[in-house]
Design a protein around this motif. Structure first.
Motif, PDB file in Angstrom:
ATOM      1  N   ASN A 170       0.831  -1.200   0.000  1.00 46.31           N
ATOM      2  CA  ASN A 170       0.000   0.000   0.000  1.00 46.31           C
ATOM      3  C   ASN A 170       0.866   1.249   0.000  1.00 46.31           C
ATOM      4  OD1 ASN A 170      -2.599  -1.370   0.244  1.00 46.31           O
ATOM      5  ND2 ASN A 170      -1.938  -1.908   2.306  1.00 46.31           N
ATOM      6  N   GLU A 171       0.579   2.163  -0.921  1.00 43.92           N
ATOM      7  CA  GLU A 171       1.309   3.423  -1.032  1.00 43.92           C
ATOM      8  C   GLU A 171       0.333   4.580  -0.872  1.00 43.92           C
ATOM      9  OE1 GLU A 171       4.544   3.713  -1.305  1.00 43.92           O
ATOM     10  OE2 GLU A 171       4.898   1.549  -1.444  1.00 43.92           O
ATOM     11  N   ASP A 172       0.710   5.555  -0.023  1.00 45.12           N
ATOM     12  CA  ASP A 172      -0.193   6.691   0.171  1.00 45.12           C
ATOM     13  C   ASP A 172       0.028   7.740  -0.907  1.00 45.12           C
ATOM     14  OD1 ASP A 172       1.940   8.501   0.952  1.00 45.12           O
ATOM     15  OD2 ASP A 172       1.943   7.492   2.892  1.00 45.12           O
ATOM     16  N   SER A 173      -0.853   8.724  -0.919  1.00 45.85           N
ATOM     17  CA  SER A 173      -0.834   9.726  -1.989  1.00 45.85           C
ATOM     18  C   SER A 173       0.292  10.725  -1.834  1.00 45.85           C
ATOM     19  CB  SER A 173      -2.178  10.470  -2.020  1.00 45.85           C
ATOM     20  OG  SER A 173      -2.424  11.098  -0.777  1.00 45.85           O
ATOM     21  N   GLU A 174       0.888  10.814  -0.641  1.00 45.34           N
ATOM     22  CA  GLU A 174       1.905  11.833  -0.411  1.00 45.34           C
ATOM     23  C   GLU A 174       3.296  11.388  -0.858  1.00 45.34           C
ATOM     24  OE1 GLU A 174       0.971  14.769   0.674  1.00 45.34           O
ATOM     25  OE2 GLU A 174      -1.104  14.080   0.872  1.00 45.34           O
ATOM     26  N   SER A 175       3.552  10.107  -0.777  1.00 42.71           N
ATOM     27  CA  SER A 175       4.916   9.628  -0.994  1.00 42.71           C
ATOM     28  C   SER A 175       5.264   9.515  -2.469  1.00 42.71           C
ATOM     29  CB  SER A 175       5.104   8.268  -0.315  1.00 42.71           C
ATOM     30  OG  SER A 175       4.245   7.313  -0.892  1.00 42.71           O
ATOM     31  N   GLU A 176       6.522   9.763  -2.757  1.00 43.32           N
ATOM     32  CA  GLU A 176       7.063   9.542  -4.095  1.00 43.32           C
ATOM     33  C   GLU A 176       7.882   8.260  -4.052  1.00 43.32           C
ATOM     34  OE1 GLU A 176      10.298  11.471  -7.231  1.00 43.32           O
ATOM     35  OE2 GLU A 176       9.628  12.620  -5.495  1.00 43.32           O
ATOM     36  N   ILE A 177       7.611   7.361  -4.956  1.00 39.54           N
ATOM     37  CA  ILE A 177       8.287   6.071  -4.939  1.00 39.54           C
ATOM     38  C   ILE A 177       9.627   6.173  -5.666  1.00 39.54           C
ATOM     39  CG2 ILE A 177       8.166   3.643  -5.596  1.00 39.54           C
ATOM     40  CD1 ILE A 177       5.180   3.843  -5.561  1.00 39.54           C
ATOM     41  N   LYS A 178      10.696   5.904  -4.944  1.00 38.50           N
ATOM     42  CA  LYS A 178      12.005   5.803  -5.580  1.00 38.50           C
ATOM     43  C   LYS A 178      12.228   4.349  -5.980  1.00 38.50           C
ATOM     44  CE  LYS A 178      14.118   9.674  -3.112  1.00 38.50           C
ATOM     45  NZ  LYS A 178      15.234  10.107  -2.237  1.00 38.50           N
ATOM     46  N   ILE A 179      12.872   4.163  -7.112  1.00 36.49           N
ATOM     47  CA  ILE A 179      13.051   2.806  -7.632  1.00 36.49           C
ATOM     48  C   ILE A 179      13.824   1.950  -6.640  1.00 36.49           C
ATOM     49  CG2 ILE A 179      13.957   1.437  -9.541  1.00 36.49           C
ATOM     50  CD1 ILE A 179      13.552   3.825 -11.360  1.00 36.49           C
ATOM     51  N   THR A 180      14.850   2.529  -6.008  1.00 37.20           N
ATOM     52  CA  THR A 180      15.643   1.750  -5.046  1.00 37.20           C
ATOM     53  C   THR A 180      14.786   1.274  -3.876  1.00 37.20           C
ATOM     54  OG1 THR A 180      16.293   3.859  -4.038  1.00 37.20           O
ATOM     55  CG2 THR A 180      17.835   2.865  -5.596  1.00 37.20           C
ATOM     56  N   GLU A 181      13.882   2.143  -3.408  1.00 32.43           N
ATOM     57  CA  GLU A 181      13.023   1.772  -2.291  1.00 32.43           C
ATOM     58  C   GLU A 181      12.041   0.671  -2.695  1.00 32.43           C
ATOM     59  OE1 GLU A 181      11.164   5.390  -1.175  1.00 32.43           O
ATOM     60  OE2 GLU A 181      12.954   6.244  -0.254  1.00 32.43           O
ATOM     61  N   MET A 182      11.530   0.767  -3.911  1.00 34.77           N
ATOM     62  CA  MET A 182      10.580  -0.239  -4.364  1.00 34.77           C
ATOM     63  C   MET A 182      11.252  -1.599  -4.533  1.00 34.77           C
ATOM     64  SD  MET A 182       7.618  -1.199  -4.957  1.00 34.77           S
ATOM     65  CE  MET A 182       6.963   0.422  -4.567  1.00 34.77           C
ATOM     66  N   VAL A 183      12.486  -1.625  -5.034  1.00 37.86           N
ATOM     67  CA  VAL A 183      13.225  -2.884  -5.149  1.00 37.86           C
ATOM     68  C   VAL A 183      13.349  -3.525  -3.774  1.00 37.86           C
ATOM     69  CG1 VAL A 183      15.482  -3.905  -5.625  1.00 37.86           C
ATOM     70  CG2 VAL A 183      14.496  -2.293  -7.247  1.00 37.86           C
ATOM     71  N   SER A 184      13.663  -2.710  -2.759  1.00 40.76           N
ATOM     72  CA  SER A 184      13.799  -3.229  -1.391  1.00 40.76           C
ATOM     73  C   SER A 184      12.483  -3.789  -0.875  1.00 40.76           C
ATOM     74  CB  SER A 184      14.300  -2.123  -0.460  1.00 40.76           C
ATOM     75  OG  SER A 184      15.588  -1.684  -0.835  1.00 40.76           O
ATOM     76  N   LYS A 185      11.373  -3.087  -1.158  1.00 41.94           N
ATOM     77  CA  LYS A 185      10.062  -3.565  -0.709  1.00 41.94           C
ATOM     78  C   LYS A 185       9.696  -4.887  -1.378  1.00 41.94           C
ATOM     79  CE  LYS A 185       7.984   0.896   0.501  1.00 41.94           C
ATOM     80  NZ  LYS A 185       6.871   1.831   0.222  1.00 41.94           N
ATOM     81  N   LEU A 186       9.969  -4.995  -2.676  1.00 44.66           N
ATOM     82  CA  LEU A 186       9.662  -6.232  -3.390  1.00 44.66           C
ATOM     83  C   LEU A 186      10.481  -7.393  -2.845  1.00 44.66           C
ATOM     84  CD1 LEU A 186       9.514  -4.805  -7.033  1.00 44.66           C
ATOM     85  CD2 LEU A 186       7.577  -5.608  -5.683  1.00 44.66           C
ATOM     86  N   ARG A 187      11.744  -7.140  -2.564  1.00 44.32           N
ATOM     87  CA  ARG A 187      12.598  -8.192  -2.018  1.00 44.32           C
ATOM     88  C   ARG A 187      12.137  -8.592  -0.606  1.00 44.32           C
ATOM     89  NH1 ARG A 187      17.759 -10.094  -3.029  1.00 44.32           N
ATOM     90  NH2 ARG A 187      17.135  -9.685  -5.189  1.00 44.32           N
ATOM     91  N   LYS A 188      11.698  -7.621   0.176  1.00 44.43           N
ATOM     92  CA  LYS A 188      11.254  -7.915   1.532  1.00 44.43           C
ATOM     93  C   LYS A 188      10.049  -8.854   1.527  1.00 44.43           C
ATOM     94  CE  LYS A 188       9.756  -5.774   5.852  1.00 44.43           C
ATOM     95  NZ  LYS A 188       9.387  -4.507   6.532  1.00 44.43           N
ATOM     96  N   THR A 189       9.112  -8.650   0.583  1.00 46.36           N
ATOM     97  CA  THR A 189       7.936  -9.524   0.528  1.00 46.36           C
ATOM     98  C   THR A 189       8.348 -10.970   0.239  1.00 46.36           C
ATOM     99  OG1 THR A 189       7.560  -9.071  -1.845  1.00 46.36           O
ATOM    100  CG2 THR A 189       6.452  -7.651  -0.255  1.00 46.36           C
ATOM    101  N   LYS A 190       9.353 -11.158  -0.604  1.00 48.84           N
ATOM    102  CA  LYS A 190       9.831 -12.507  -0.902  1.00 48.84           C
ATOM    103  C   LYS A 190      10.492 -13.130   0.321  1.00 48.84           C
ATOM    104  CE  LYS A 190      10.624 -11.396  -5.775  1.00 48.84           C
ATOM    105  NZ  LYS A 190      11.641 -11.261  -6.856  1.00 48.84           N
ATOM    106  N   GLU A 191      11.251 -12.323   1.049  1.00 52.25           N
ATOM    107  CA  GLU A 191      11.919 -12.839   2.251  1.00 52.25           C
ATOM    108  C   GLU A 191      10.897 -13.223   3.321  1.00 52.25           C
ATOM    109  OE1 GLU A 191      14.468  -9.585   3.176  1.00 52.25           O
ATOM    110  OE2 GLU A 191      16.019 -10.174   1.716  1.00 52.25           O
TER     111      GLU A 191
END
Length: 429
Positions: free
Chosen positions: A293-314
């Protein structure tokens, strides 16, 4: 160049032998209940030449039909129909359509467009009654020269992509007279809890009519540059799929900067579970789809999204490890893992607001699509398209196996801003 496709014939293909009574009913699972009434589609394009052919153009449709009838005895749910919370394996059959296009394949492949691709697959929405929909559609289209497109469409209510490509590969091998020992096992209901129509579950991929699909091509050299740029201390060895997934989500967020939204990525469970628990030939929707879930205020940086995707797998790996440590029976462990994963998905879904838009990412990469050989060698190209879906991204290997083609479907009003996102433009050019 505009293409016109004329349907020459339609036929229902039934299994070569009747499905035994004890296999006539297969329960749908809770995960199946999430799935909309849509299909997984792939179109395989081939050149028909004398030096790469084990079948002729004249005999090809007949061979396809005979071999399809033969393997439907093993993949018998595909010849059935959905009735409530179960698959009725009633041998009603699959739809087989033969057509002809008024264009050279070489001309079509220069600038393939979605409007033309729609003509090469069967539109499931032609069937108004969901219970009457064949769960498998095949459409074979011959071009004006020695070339053909074979399109296969399977209901996502009963199959995921891994199941789909397993079926297509076995079918292609059967056309050539090859014998394989694959024994498909329809055991998804032993993993995920059974479906319950009394439970209202919002679909992960809602249908929407006013959407547009475009293809974005990322060469391997550009993917390498992207991976180098987004490497961080948290994730150093990220995959090309993680990098492109993060890029696409970042561009989507950039196109809808004032909107909260939810993202999900489908993860195939088969390679993550011991084969003693979940066999590689297990069929069905054996996926894990965590929600971010991403809120309307935040800007998604690619590096942060890669980390989030990896965390879900872990986190998924941790669940599997915890539930496989005990001394319970194989069946009990399988059920406990499925229930735990299902609860995780339901919990994250409950945290999403009803009005929040869900963007779905699925990857066909590293699956053997380009190994599908019906007798004319490997495909020249493979395309995927999903009818009437919105907010969906499908990643496929390029023919070289290193690049990635992304099929992105978004609401019409969002596509323009998305495709002009600076990071997306830089990665594609």
């Amino acid at each position: 160049m505009a293409m016109k496709v004329e349907v020459m014939s339609k036929e229902v293909i039934k299994p070569a032998s009747a499905t035994p009574d004890h296999l006539r009913t297969i329960p749908l699972t809770l995960f199946d209940q999430f799935m909309p009434q849509t299909y997984i589609n792939s179109i395989f394009f081939y050149s028909i030449t004398s030096d790469n052919s084990t079948v002729t153009q004249a005999t090809f449709p007949h061979k396809l039909k005979i071999s399809l009838s033969e393997i439907l005895t093993r993949f018998f749910p595909l010849a059935g129909r959905i009735e409530g919370t179960r698959i009725d394996c009633n041998d009603e059959g699959a739809l087989f359509t033969e057509a002809r296009a008024d264009i050279l394949l070489s001309d079509f492949l220069r600038t393939p467009d979605v409007v033309s691709l729609k003509q090469l697959i069967v539109n499931p929405f032609d069937y108004l009654d969901h219970g009457s929909w064949p769960l498998l559609h095949v459409k074979v289209t011959f071009f004006t020269t020695e070339a053909v497109a074979v399109a296969a469409s399977v209901s996502h209510k009963i199959f995921d992509t891994a199941s789909f490509i397993k079926f297509v590969r076995i079918w292609a091998a059967t056309v050539k007279g090859c014998v394989d020992k694959v024994n498909p096992q329809f055991i998804a209901s032993a993993f995920y809890p059974p479906a319950d129509l009394s439970v209202e579950v919002p679909p992960l991929m809602p249908l929407r009519k006013k959407s547009i699909t475009k293809r974005f091509v990322f060469r391997s050299s550009n993917i390498h540059k992207l991976k180098t740029r987004v490497a961080s201390e948290h994730v150093m060895n990220h995959t090309r799929v993680e990098a492109i997934t993060a890029l696409l989500y970042s561009a989507i967020k950039g196109s809808r900067s004032n909107e909260s939204f939810t993202m999900t990525q489908s993860i195939n469970l088969r390679p993550r579970l011991p084969s003693t628990l979940l066999p590689p030939d297990a069929m069905g929707n054996l996926l894990y789809s965590p929600l971010l879930n991403e809120d309307s205020e935040s800007e998604i940086k690619i590096t942060e999204m890669v980390s989030k995707l990896r965390k879900t797998k872990e986190e998924l790996n941790e669940i599997i490890m915890e539930e496989t440590r005990g001394t319970e029976s194989t069946a009990s462990k399988l059920r406990m893992i499925g229930e735990r994963i299902a609860m995780e998905m339901l919990s994250s879904l409950s945290e999403s607001r009803a009005e929040t838009n869900v963007y779905v990412m699925t990857s066909f990469c590293r699956m053997p699509f380009y190994e599908v050989d019906f007798g004319w060698g490997t495909p020249l190209w493979i395309a995927s398209y999903v009818y009437e879906m919105s907010r969906l991204c499908i990643l496929m290997d390029a023919k070289d196996g290193e690049g990635i083609e992304a099929w992105v479907t978004l609401p019409e009003e969002d596509m323009s801003a998305f495709e002009q996102h600076q990071d997306l433009v830089a990665a594609e050019n």
